[in-house]
Write a protein that holds these residues in place. Structure first.
Motif, PDB file in Angstrom:
ATOM      1  N   ALA A 150       0.864  -1.185   0.000  1.00 61.81           N
ATOM      2  CA  ALA A 150       0.000   0.000   0.000  1.00 61.81           C
ATOM      3  C   ALA A 150       0.899   1.233   0.000  1.00 61.81           C
ATOM      4  O   ALA A 150       1.618   1.484   0.970  1.00 61.81           O
ATOM      5  N   ARG A 166      -4.130   8.552   2.610  1.00 63.68           N
ATOM      6  CA  ARG A 166      -4.641   7.951   1.375  1.00 63.68           C
ATOM      7  C   ARG A 166      -3.525   7.117   0.775  1.00 63.68           C
ATOM      8  O   ARG A 166      -2.378   7.571   0.685  1.00 63.68           O
ATOM      9  N   GLU A 172      -6.324   0.494  -6.278  1.00 67.04           N
ATOM     10  CA  GLU A 172      -7.367   1.437  -5.903  1.00 67.04           C
ATOM     11  C   GLU A 172      -6.874   2.392  -4.821  1.00 67.04           C
ATOM     12  O   GLU A 172      -6.030   2.046  -3.996  1.00 67.04           O
ATOM     13  N   ARG A 174      -7.396   4.163  -1.416  1.00 63.70           N
ATOM     14  CA  ARG A 174      -8.140   3.909  -0.185  1.00 63.70           C
ATOM     15  C   ARG A 174      -7.827   4.999   0.822  1.00 63.70           C
ATOM     16  O   ARG A 174      -6.687   5.479   0.893  1.00 63.70           O
ATOM     17  N   GLU A 175      -8.827   5.397   1.597  1.00 64.72           N
ATOM     18  CA  GLU A 175      -8.628   6.365   2.663  1.00 64.72           C
ATOM     19  C   GLU A 175      -8.746   5.648   3.996  1.00 64.72           C
ATOM     20  O   GLU A 175      -9.749   4.985   4.276  1.00 64.72           O
ATOM     21  N   LEU A 176      -7.714   5.772   4.809  1.00 61.96           N
ATOM     22  CA  LEU A 176      -7.683   5.160   6.136  1.00 61.96           C
ATOM     23  C   LEU A 176      -7.693   6.269   7.177  1.00 61.96           C
ATOM     24  O   LEU A 176      -6.912   7.211   7.086  1.00 61.96           O
TER      25      LEU A 176
END
Length: 504
Positions: A150, A166, A172, A174-176
């Motif tokens: 990631a 992000r 893709e 992804r927002e964590l």
């Protein structure tokens, strides 16, 4: 329960993660590649700590301050030296098998600029790998969530604080979200055409923090390792090899390092790197030679098994012949400005390890302090996570004056960036070349399209950090440590060292 996202899985990130988990923090570890794919794993050198009688914290502090050329934060150095022994004992308790003598005592090495034997190694020249493997196993056995492969692309800015990250994972975005983010993303060695750093060292965390308004500092201080194999992919040959007696010679077989410093091959890292670069220029750009033949085949294989294998893979028998070496970008002393607990100037954001500027290294990192810094300040950042949601802290910022974009900047490519940085923001600098580099980097930074792929995000990060580094180097008109200005009115003198040995 406080939640934290820790971006990076080297010694700094995993130290922070393990300490935070023990303190009850809900931790998510984000790794750019596989969990063990880090710069820590590549570290051949050792980890410094005061663990023997006769040595002292004060001596370690003094050695570090001297190496930093007067620009260290003394409070940070005292934290490093005083808390380092405890962090090393924790690594031993976790299972790191540091090398020991026949009687079972820890084998402590003496290296250049250290006044005492305080360097621990593991596997001879595989210290980083030994530490990383133990920390990865501990992280996988902990309650931390782990997200591998990631890539960080940005921070989530909630206005009054940083609220997450992000990443690109599985193709893709992804927002964590979390109460706090800890950057442990390493340096930016891939700014340069020759570097000892792994491919993941693209300055992602520093760029993301800077874009979010966090202060950065000391980005002009880039340490170049003197001896990297000049055949095949760059591979670092530890300075401990010279500490054991290997010497540098030019094409005629002459030892040239004493031309630049009374300690010759055991002079400070930046001095030796510049000495090699000058000699290479005098002989048409061809590499110099590292001659370790006097050490003997058995000693080389036993003390330096990893390097011996790498040299053999490139077709050399270094027990019989000297091998070609050149300098290469190795370590970034600056980064995101932090206090003594990893807090940055943005609430909710912390930074540890090579991406952080704690003030420990000043203008030139003392050998074997980098792994120690990751362990010490990773643990300190975890204490902040356990105690609160990470308030901001004041910090220095030296981005330098903005430089107008160069209207004649060439088209961007990563190769063009790396050549520009090597030629104009490299081992030896001057105002004219720095101004040109800063203008080109400013133009690229403004003109690059919005990134859509992982590589494009890396390129954007590299350009942004490169522009910051060039501006900072332009603003610092005097030479200091690894920042050497050929046009300085009074170049800093090269101090003689009081002890033998070699940094790693």
């Amino acid at each position: 329960m406080t939640s934290a996202i820790i971006v990076g899985s080297g010694i700094a990130g995993l130290s922070a993660a393990l300490h935070a988990v023990r303190a009850g923090v809900d931790v998510t570890i984000v790794a750019k590649g596989a969990l063990a794919d880090t710069a820590t794993r590549w570290a051949q050198g050792g980890i410094a700590a005061v663990l023997t009688r006769g040595d002292s914290v004060e001596a370690h502090v003094a050695d570090t301050l001297r190496a930093g050329d007067g620009l260290c934060d003394e409070d940070a150095v005292r934290v490093l030296a005083s808390e380092g022994p405890g962090r090393v004992r924790e690594l031993i308790a976790l299972g790191v098998a540091f090398d020991r003598d026949a009687d079972g005592a820890l084998r402590m090495g003496l290296e250049a600029a250290h006044s005492h034997a305080r360097i621990l190694h593991a596997g001879g020249d595989a210290t980083g790998r030994a530490i990383e493997e133990v920390l990865v196993a501990a992280a996988r056995a902990s309650r931390a969530r782990i997200l591998e492969h990631a890539r960080l692309i940005d921070l989530v800015d909630d206005g009054d604080r940083i609220g997450g990250v992000r990443v690109i994972a599985g193709g893709e975005v992804r927002e964590l979200r979390a109460d706090a983010v800890v950057l442990a993303t390493g340096g930016a060695g891939r700014l340069y055409s020759r570097t000892t750093n792994p491919a993941l060292a693209t300055g992602d965390g520093i760029a993301a923090a800077s874009r979010a308004g966090a202060a950065v500092a000391d980005l002009e201080f880039v340490q170049f390792h003197p001896t990297v194999l000049a055949a095949g992919a760059p591979f670092l040959v530890s300075e401990a090899v010279r500490g054991e007696g290997a010497v540098l010679v030019d094409e005629t077989g002459r030892r040239f390092a004493f031309d630049d410093h009374p300690d010759g091959e055991l002079a400070p890292r930046d001095v030796v790197a510049r000495s090699i670069a000058r000699r290479m220029a005098e002989q048409g750009g061809r590499p110099v030679l590292l001659d370790a033949t006097a050490l003997g085949r058995a000693a080389l294989a036993a003390r330096f098994p990893t390097i011996t294998a790498a040299v053999a893979a490139r077709g050399f028998d270094w027990a019989e012949t000297a091998v070609p070496v050149t300098p290469a970008a190795h370590y970034l002393m600056g980064g995101v400005a932090t206090d003594l607990h990893g807090r940055t100037t943005r609430a909710g954001l912390l930074a540890v390890g090579e991406c952080a500027r704690t003030g420990v290294h000043g203008a030139n990192r003392l050998a074997s302090n980098s792994l120690l810094e990751g362990a010490v300040f990773g643990a300190r950042a975890a204490a902040v996570l356990a105690d609160s949601t990470a308030a901001s802290a004041p910090g220095p910022s030296d981005r330098g004056a903005p430089v107008p974009p160069d209207p004649d900047a060439p088209p961007f490519s990563r190769e063009a960036l790396q050549r520009l940085m090597w030629d104009e923001v490299g081992l030896v600098r001057d105002g004219a070349r720095l101004m040109h580099a800063a203008g080109v980097l400013s133009a690229w930074d403004a003109a690059l399209p919005a990134p859509r792929t992982p590589r494009a995000h890396e390129d954007a990060a590299l350009v942004h950090v490169g522009a910051l580094a060039a501006s900072a180097a332009l603003a610092r008109t005097a030479s200091a440590g690894a920042h050497h200005r050929a046009d300085a009115v009074r170049p800093a003198p090269e101090p003689a060292l009081a002890t033998a040995g070699a940094p790693c």
